[in-house]
Motif scaffolding. Structure first.
Motif, PDB file in Angstrom:
ATOM      1  N   MET A   1     -16.479 -27.952 -13.897  1.00 53.98           N
ATOM      2  CA  MET A   1     -15.447 -26.945 -13.878  1.00 53.98           C
ATOM      3  C   MET A   1     -16.115 -25.578 -13.815  1.00 53.98           C
ATOM      4  O   MET A   1     -17.117 -25.335 -14.456  1.00 53.98           O
ATOM      5  N   GLU A   2     -15.515 -24.676 -13.037  1.00 57.39           N
ATOM      6  CA  GLU A   2     -16.096 -23.363 -12.802  1.00 57.39           C
ATOM      7  C   GLU A   2     -15.082 -22.279 -13.154  1.00 57.39           C
ATOM      8  O   GLU A   2     -13.886 -22.450 -12.960  1.00 57.39           O
ATOM      9  N   THR A   3     -15.574 -21.170 -13.671  1.00 55.41           N
ATOM     10  CA  THR A   3     -14.735 -20.017 -13.961  1.00 55.41           C
ATOM     11  C   THR A   3     -15.131 -18.887 -13.022  1.00 55.41           C
ATOM     12  O   THR A   3     -16.296 -18.520 -12.936  1.00 55.41           O
ATOM     13  N   VAL A   4     -14.137 -18.345 -12.297  1.00 51.27           N
ATOM     14  CA  VAL A   4     -14.382 -17.286 -11.328  1.00 51.27           C
ATOM     15  C   VAL A   4     -13.506 -16.100 -11.687  1.00 51.27           C
ATOM     16  O   VAL A   4     -12.329 -16.258 -12.006  1.00 51.27           O
ATOM     17  N   GLU A   5     -14.087 -14.889 -11.634  1.00 55.05           N
ATOM     18  CA  GLU A   5     -13.365 -13.665 -11.950  1.00 55.05           C
ATOM     19  C   GLU A   5     -13.136 -12.862 -10.675  1.00 55.05           C
ATOM     20  O   GLU A   5     -14.023 -12.750  -9.834  1.00 55.05           O
ATOM     21  N   PHE A   6     -11.919 -12.302 -10.552  1.00 57.31           N
ATOM     22  CA  PHE A   6     -11.551 -11.517  -9.381  1.00 57.31           C
ATOM     23  C   PHE A   6     -10.987 -10.175  -9.816  1.00 57.31           C
ATOM     24  O   PHE A   6     -10.391 -10.054 -10.883  1.00 57.31           O
ATOM     25  N   LYS A   7     -11.160  -9.176  -8.969  1.00 55.05           N
ATOM     26  CA  LYS A   7     -10.478  -7.895  -9.130  1.00 55.05           C
ATOM     27  C   LYS A   7      -9.354  -7.904  -8.112  1.00 55.05           C
ATOM     28  O   LYS A   7      -9.584  -7.995  -6.914  1.00 55.05           O
ATOM     29  N   VAL A   8      -8.114  -7.832  -8.602  1.00 52.32           N
ATOM     30  CA  VAL A   8      -6.950  -7.898  -7.735  1.00 52.32           C
ATOM     31  C   VAL A   8      -6.120  -6.645  -7.960  1.00 52.32           C
ATOM     32  O   VAL A   8      -5.714  -6.357  -9.085  1.00 52.32           O
ATOM     33  N   GLU A   9      -5.891  -5.899  -6.887  1.00 46.83           N
ATOM     34  CA  GLU A   9      -5.059  -4.699  -6.987  1.00 46.83           C
ATOM     35  C   GLU A   9      -3.611  -5.125  -7.038  1.00 46.83           C
ATOM     36  O   GLU A   9      -3.082  -5.686  -6.079  1.00 46.83           O
ATOM     37  N   MET A  10      -2.969  -4.880  -8.184  1.00 48.12           N
ATOM     38  CA  MET A  10      -1.586  -5.321  -8.331  1.00 48.12           C
ATOM     39  C   MET A  10      -0.853  -4.485  -9.368  1.00 48.12           C
ATOM     40  O   MET A  10      -1.453  -3.810 -10.184  1.00 48.12           O
ATOM     41  N   VAL A  11       0.463  -4.569  -9.282  1.00 44.86           N
ATOM     42  CA  VAL A  11       1.337  -4.021 -10.309  1.00 44.86           C
ATOM     43  C   VAL A  11       2.003  -5.215 -10.984  1.00 44.86           C
ATOM     44  O   VAL A  11       1.773  -6.353 -10.602  1.00 44.86           O
ATOM     45  N   GLY A  12       2.823  -4.968 -11.973  1.00 44.65           N
ATOM     46  CA  GLY A  12       3.413  -6.050 -12.757  1.00 44.65           C
ATOM     47  C   GLY A  12       4.140  -7.097 -11.953  1.00 44.65           C
ATOM     48  O   GLY A  12       4.085  -8.286 -12.249  1.00 44.65           O
ATOM     49  N   ILE A  13       4.825  -6.688 -10.890  1.00 43.22           N
ATOM     50  CA  ILE A  13       5.604  -7.630 -10.094  1.00 43.22           C
ATOM     51  C   ILE A  13       4.710  -8.576  -9.290  1.00 43.22           C
ATOM     52  O   ILE A  13       5.119  -9.667  -8.927  1.00 43.22           O
ATOM     53  N   HIS A  14       3.483  -8.181  -9.034  1.00 41.07           N
ATOM     54  CA  HIS A  14       2.582  -9.008  -8.228  1.00 41.07           C
ATOM     55  C   HIS A  14       2.031 -10.203  -8.994  1.00 41.07           C
ATOM     56  O   HIS A  14       1.490 -11.119  -8.383  1.00 41.07           O
ATOM     57  N   GLU A  15       2.125 -10.214 -10.305  1.00 40.59           N
ATOM     58  CA  GLU A  15       1.588 -11.330 -11.075  1.00 40.59           C
ATOM     59  C   GLU A  15       2.288 -12.632 -10.714  1.00 40.59           C
ATOM     60  O   GLU A  15       1.651 -13.670 -10.570  1.00 40.59           O
ATOM     61  N   LYS A  16       3.584 -12.579 -10.516  1.00 37.22           N
ATOM     62  CA  LYS A  16       4.338 -13.779 -10.139  1.00 37.22           C
ATOM     63  C   LYS A  16       3.897 -14.273  -8.761  1.00 37.22           C
ATOM     64  O   LYS A  16       3.723 -15.467  -8.553  1.00 37.22           O
ATOM     65  N   LEU A  52     -10.149 -17.020  -3.303  1.00 38.09           N
ATOM     66  CA  LEU A  52     -10.059 -15.653  -2.783  1.00 38.09           C
ATOM     67  C   LEU A  52      -9.186 -15.605  -1.537  1.00 38.09           C
ATOM     68  O   LEU A  52      -8.341 -14.723  -1.385  1.00 38.09           O
ATOM     69  N   LYS A  53      -9.357 -16.557  -0.660  1.00 38.41           N
ATOM     70  CA  LYS A  53      -8.570 -16.616   0.571  1.00 38.41           C
ATOM     71  C   LYS A  53      -7.088 -16.809   0.269  1.00 38.41           C
ATOM     72  O   LYS A  53      -6.235 -16.191   0.905  1.00 38.41           O
ATOM     73  N   ALA A  54      -6.768 -17.627  -0.715  1.00 44.24           N
ATOM     74  CA  ALA A  54      -5.374 -17.864  -1.093  1.00 44.24           C
ATOM     75  C   ALA A  54      -4.737 -16.595  -1.661  1.00 44.24           C
ATOM     76  O   ALA A  54      -3.574 -16.295  -1.373  1.00 44.24           O
ATOM     77  N   ILE A  55      -5.487 -15.852  -2.464  1.00 46.83           N
ATOM     78  CA  ILE A  55      -4.964 -14.605  -3.030  1.00 46.83           C
ATOM     79  C   ILE A  55      -4.692 -13.602  -1.919  1.00 46.83           C
ATOM     80  O   ILE A  55      -3.644 -12.954  -1.884  1.00 46.83           O
ATOM     81  N   ARG A  56      -5.616 -13.488  -0.981  1.00 47.24           N
ATOM     82  CA  ARG A  56      -5.447 -12.544   0.120  1.00 47.24           C
ATOM     83  C   ARG A  56      -4.308 -12.965   1.046  1.00 47.24           C
ATOM     84  O   ARG A  56      -3.610 -12.117   1.591  1.00 47.24           O
ATOM     85  N   ARG A  57      -4.129 -14.262   1.238  1.00 49.63           N
ATOM     86  CA  ARG A  57      -3.013 -14.754   2.043  1.00 49.63           C
ATOM     87  C   ARG A  57      -1.668 -14.379   1.423  1.00 49.63           C
ATOM     88  O   ARG A  57      -0.683 -14.238   2.129  1.00 49.63           O
ATOM     89  N   GLY A  58      -1.655 -14.248   0.114  1.00 50.02           N
ATOM     90  CA  GLY A  58      -0.441 -13.859  -0.583  1.00 50.02           C
ATOM     91  C   GLY A  58      -0.123 -12.380  -0.461  1.00 50.02           C
ATOM     92  O   GLY A  58       0.873 -11.914  -1.007  1.00 50.02           O
ATOM     93  N   GLY A  59      -0.952 -11.633   0.239  1.00 45.37           N
ATOM     94  CA  GLY A  59      -0.691 -10.221   0.474  1.00 45.37           C
ATOM     95  C   GLY A  59      -1.283  -9.293  -0.569  1.00 45.37           C
ATOM     96  O   GLY A  59      -0.920  -8.119  -0.623  1.00 45.37           O
ATOM     97  N   LEU A  60      -2.195  -9.790  -1.382  1.00 46.81           N
ATOM     98  CA  LEU A  60      -2.822  -8.968  -2.416  1.00 46.81           C
ATOM     99  C   LEU A  60      -4.260  -8.636  -2.025  1.00 46.81           C
ATOM    100  O   LEU A  60      -4.952  -9.474  -1.448  1.00 46.81           O
ATOM    101  N   LYS A  61      -4.677  -7.425  -2.343  1.00 45.63           N
ATOM    102  CA  LYS A  61      -6.070  -7.031  -2.097  1.00 45.63           C
ATOM    103  C   LYS A  61      -6.907  -7.569  -3.240  1.00 45.63           C
ATOM    104  O   LYS A  61      -6.630  -7.297  -4.402  1.00 45.63           O
TER     105      LYS A  61
END
Length: 91
Positions: A1-16, A52-61
């Motif tokens: 099992m691996e733990t990966v950390e990301f920096k995601v530019e988001m506001v509260g509504i983007h968490e969902k 990372l690719k899945a997060i970016r596909r969701g429209g988040l930087k």
């Protein structure tokens, strides 16, 4: 099992939206979101590039979390205190 950390530019509504994107991936065990520092920690068996690719596909930087992000967040959290905005006069 691996733990990966990301920096995601988001506001509260983007968490969902973020959680919905990651729920479609197989191998994700846990997702932790810190909105203040815009840090996302993903634990599981999925490859880090696929996450990372899945997060970016969701429209988040997004990008991988680095030590530079830690320094920037520490500076940003203390710099507002040092400016003394309470003494600023608009007249």
């Amino acid at each position: 099992m691996e733990t990966v950390e990301f920096k995601v530019e988001m506001v509260g509504i983007h968490e969902k939206r973020l959680r919905k994107c990651l729920s479609k991936l197989k191998g994700i065990e846990k997702v932790e979101v810190d909105g203040n520092s815009q840090k996302v920690v993903v634990t599981g068996y999925a490859h880090r590039n696929k996450i990372l690719k899945a997060i970016r596909r969701g429209g988040l930087k997004a990008d991988f979390w680095s030590a530079q992000n830690e320094l920037l967040n520490a500076y940003a959290s203390t710099s507002y205190v040092n400016f003394g905005f309470n003494n600023f006069n608009f007249s």
